[in-house]
Enzyme design. Structure first.
Site, mmCIF file in Angstrom:
data_model
loop_
_atom_site.group_PDB
_atom_site.id
_atom_site.type_symbol
_atom_site.label_atom_id
_atom_site.label_comp_id
_atom_site.label_asym_id
_atom_site.label_seq_id
_atom_site.Cartn_x
_atom_site.Cartn_y
_atom_site.Cartn_z
ATOM 1 N N ASP A 36 7.922 5.522 12.279
ATOM 2 C CA ASP A 36 7.785 4.439 13.255
ATOM 3 C C ASP A 36 9.014 4.465 14.160
ATOM 4 O O ASP A 36 9.883 3.583 14.094
ATOM 5 C CB ASP A 36 7.636 3.097 12.529
ATOM 6 C CG ASP A 36 6.361 3.061 11.704
ATOM 7 O OD1 ASP A 36 5.296 2.844 12.285
ATOM 8 O OD2 ASP A 36 6.430 3.298 10.487
ATOM 9 N N SER A 44 0.595 7.612 5.727
ATOM 10 C CA SER A 44 0.515 6.258 6.282
ATOM 11 C C SER A 44 -0.453 5.446 5.439
ATOM 12 O O SER A 44 -1.459 5.982 4.955
ATOM 13 C CB SER A 44 -0.001 6.317 7.730
ATOM 14 O OG SER A 44 -0.452 5.042 8.150
ATOM 15 N N SER A 45 -0.145 4.158 5.275
ATOM 16 C CA SER A 45 -1.069 3.288 4.527
ATOM 17 C C SER A 45 -2.436 3.266 5.208
ATOM 18 O O SER A 45 -3.463 3.102 4.555
ATOM 19 C CB SER A 45 -0.516 1.866 4.464
ATOM 20 O OG SER A 45 0.783 1.885 3.919
ATOM 21 N N HIS A 78 7.122 5.559 1.713
ATOM 22 C CA HIS A 78 7.891 4.366 1.323
ATOM 23 C C HIS A 78 8.889 4.714 0.205
ATOM 24 O O HIS A 78 10.034 4.269 0.217
ATOM 25 C CB HIS A 78 6.954 3.281 0.789
ATOM 26 C CG HIS A 78 5.944 2.778 1.780
ATOM 27 N ND1 HIS A 78 4.603 3.033 1.670
ATOM 28 C CD2 HIS A 78 6.094 2.032 2.901
ATOM 29 C CE1 HIS A 78 3.953 2.451 2.664
ATOM 30 N NE2 HIS A 78 4.828 1.848 3.426
ATOM 31 N N VAL A 124 7.778 11.533 5.906
ATOM 32 C CA VAL A 124 7.225 12.315 4.789
ATOM 33 C C VAL A 124 5.792 12.703 5.140
ATOM 34 O O VAL A 124 5.005 11.869 5.599
ATOM 35 C CB VAL A 124 7.261 11.498 3.477
ATOM 36 C CG1 VAL A 124 6.596 12.268 2.347
ATOM 37 C CG2 VAL A 124 8.700 11.163 3.113
ATOM 38 N N ALA A 135 0.867 -1.191 0.000
ATOM 39 C CA ALA A 135 0.000 0.000 0.000
ATOM 40 C C ALA A 135 0.902 1.239 0.000
ATOM 41 O O ALA A 135 0.807 2.114 0.864
ATOM 42 C CB ALA A 135 -0.973 0.002 1.171
HETATM 43 P P1 AMP Z 1 4.907 -0.084 6.494
HETATM 44 O O1 AMP Z 1 4.604 -0.498 5.096
HETATM 45 O O2 AMP Z 1 3.860 0.769 7.125
HETATM 46 O O3 AMP Z 1 5.366 -1.234 7.361
HETATM 47 O O4 AMP Z 1 6.160 0.865 6.391
HETATM 48 C C1 AMP Z 1 7.342 0.445 5.752
HETATM 49 C C2 AMP Z 1 8.420 1.426 6.043
HETATM 50 O O5 AMP Z 1 8.029 2.716 5.557
HETATM 51 C C3 AMP Z 1 8.685 1.604 7.531
HETATM 52 O O6 AMP Z 1 10.083 1.706 7.744
HETATM 53 C C4 AMP Z 1 7.976 2.879 7.860
HETATM 54 O O7 AMP Z 1 8.530 3.565 8.978
HETATM 55 C C5 AMP Z 1 8.187 3.669 6.578
HETATM 56 N N1 AMP Z 1 7.204 4.742 6.472
HETATM 57 C C6 AMP Z 1 5.859 4.647 6.597
HETATM 58 N N2 AMP Z 1 5.287 5.864 6.501
HETATM 59 C C7 AMP Z 1 6.297 6.760 6.301
HETATM 60 C C8 AMP Z 1 6.368 8.170 6.141
HETATM 61 N N3 AMP Z 1 5.275 8.940 6.152
HETATM 62 N N4 AMP Z 1 7.581 8.723 5.976
HETATM 63 C C9 AMP Z 1 8.710 7.977 5.976
HETATM 64 N N5 AMP Z 1 8.715 6.633 6.133
HETATM 65 C C10 AMP Z 1 7.530 6.029 6.295
#
Ligand code: AMP
Length: 289
Positions: free
Chosen positions: A154, A189-190, A40, A180, A35
């Protein structure tokens, strides 16, 4: 971009890519749950800058979700994710099934980083960081990266994984990338996809409360209790939000601190309807302390 679904073919593809890149090969790993959004993609871009081989993973990891959490309904947008990654020049995408990652079931060998894993999200989501540490350790063993990229969004996850890398001597460097945000400051966020238009407006209070706490800190308020209480007041002003936690902690240990002058992580989590959102602000150490 090569899309791989098994551990065996991913190991082979990484070895072939390394051999082709020669002695100077550097592999960057970006683990995700898909997502994908600009947050990402910022990690992918950081990896592309530093490494000549970039591997991404998409895996919605069941072991980091609690029994009443959103594992089943977590957004899965594999086809569009692949084209985003392809556009960014990712070399390898590892997208395993749950059975591939946990052939003997999910209730097996695990990694736990004690202490840190029970703070912030770890306190609200028991077992969450055990699931995160376990799956990330597995991905490290499968891809053998030199650098691994995670989002500051995170922040607790970064603290747990840094401790794991150090404690278990993983031969890699963990790189933390800035959060971001959208034009209004809201962290991408997803899970934002779950929000209705009205909830999205209320959710903005999270980033706004952090921005004003950071401004207060810069203006000379160093008392963590005072900063926390002004964040709480701000969050409470939005009737749609239910606070999970508001904490000011040491960014490495996640232990509470009372004075922010040596550097601090302000971390918040709140519920908006059925959606739990997190955000944080990292305050640098101030001179002189
Ligand atoms: P996730 O798919 O939510 O597990 O996130 C995968 C990676 O993307 C993790 O290292 C998150 O911390 C990073 N991530 C998610 N949202 C953001 C964001 N808004 N800015 C920077 N990194 C992000």
């Amino acid at each position: 971009m090569r899309i791989l679904h098994t551990i065996k073919e991913t190991r082979q593809a990484c070895a072939i890519a390394r051999a082709a890149a020669g002695d100077s090969s550097t592999v960057g790993l970006v683990p995700t749950m898909g997502a994908l959004h600009e947050g990402h993609l910022s990690l992918i871009r950081a990896a592309k800058k530093q490494c000549n081989i970039v591997a991404a993973t998409i895996f919605v990891n069941p072991t980091q979700f609690g029994p009443n959490e959103d594992f089943a309904r977590y957004p899965r947008t594999f086809v569009s994710d692949c084209s985003l990654l392809e556009n960014e020049g990712v070399d390898l995408l590892f997208a395993p099934t749950v059975e591939e990652m946990y052939p003997s079931g999910t209730d097996r060998t695990f990694i736990e980083v004690p202490g840190i894993s029970d703070r912030l999200d770890g306190l609200s989501r028991p077992g969450h960081f055990r699931g995160v540490a376990t799956v990330v350790a597995k991905l490290f063993h499968i891809v053998s990266p030199d650098f691994a990229y995670f989002g500051q969004k995170d922040a607790a996850q970064i603290a747990v994984l840094r401790a794991m890398v150090r404690d278990l001597n993983f031969p890699l460097e963990l790189v933390a990338c800035p959060t971001v945000r959208g034009p209004d400051g809201f962290a991408l966020s997803s899970r934002n996809q779950y929000l209705s238009a009205d909830e999205r407006i209320h959710a903005l209070t999270l980033s706004q409360s952090l921005a004003s706490a950071s401004a207060s800190a810069t203006a000379g308020i160093h008392d963590a209790a005072q900063l926390k209480s002004s964040i709480r007041e701000r969050l409470k002003s939005s009737h749609a939000l239910k606070i999970d936690y508001v904490e000011i902690v040491d960014p490495a240990t996640l232990e509470s601190i009372s004075d922010i002058r040596r550097g601090a992580l302000i971390a918040i989590a709140a519920w908006i309807g059925k959606t739990r959102l997190i955000d944080n602000a990292l305050l640098p150490a101030m001179q002189p302390v």
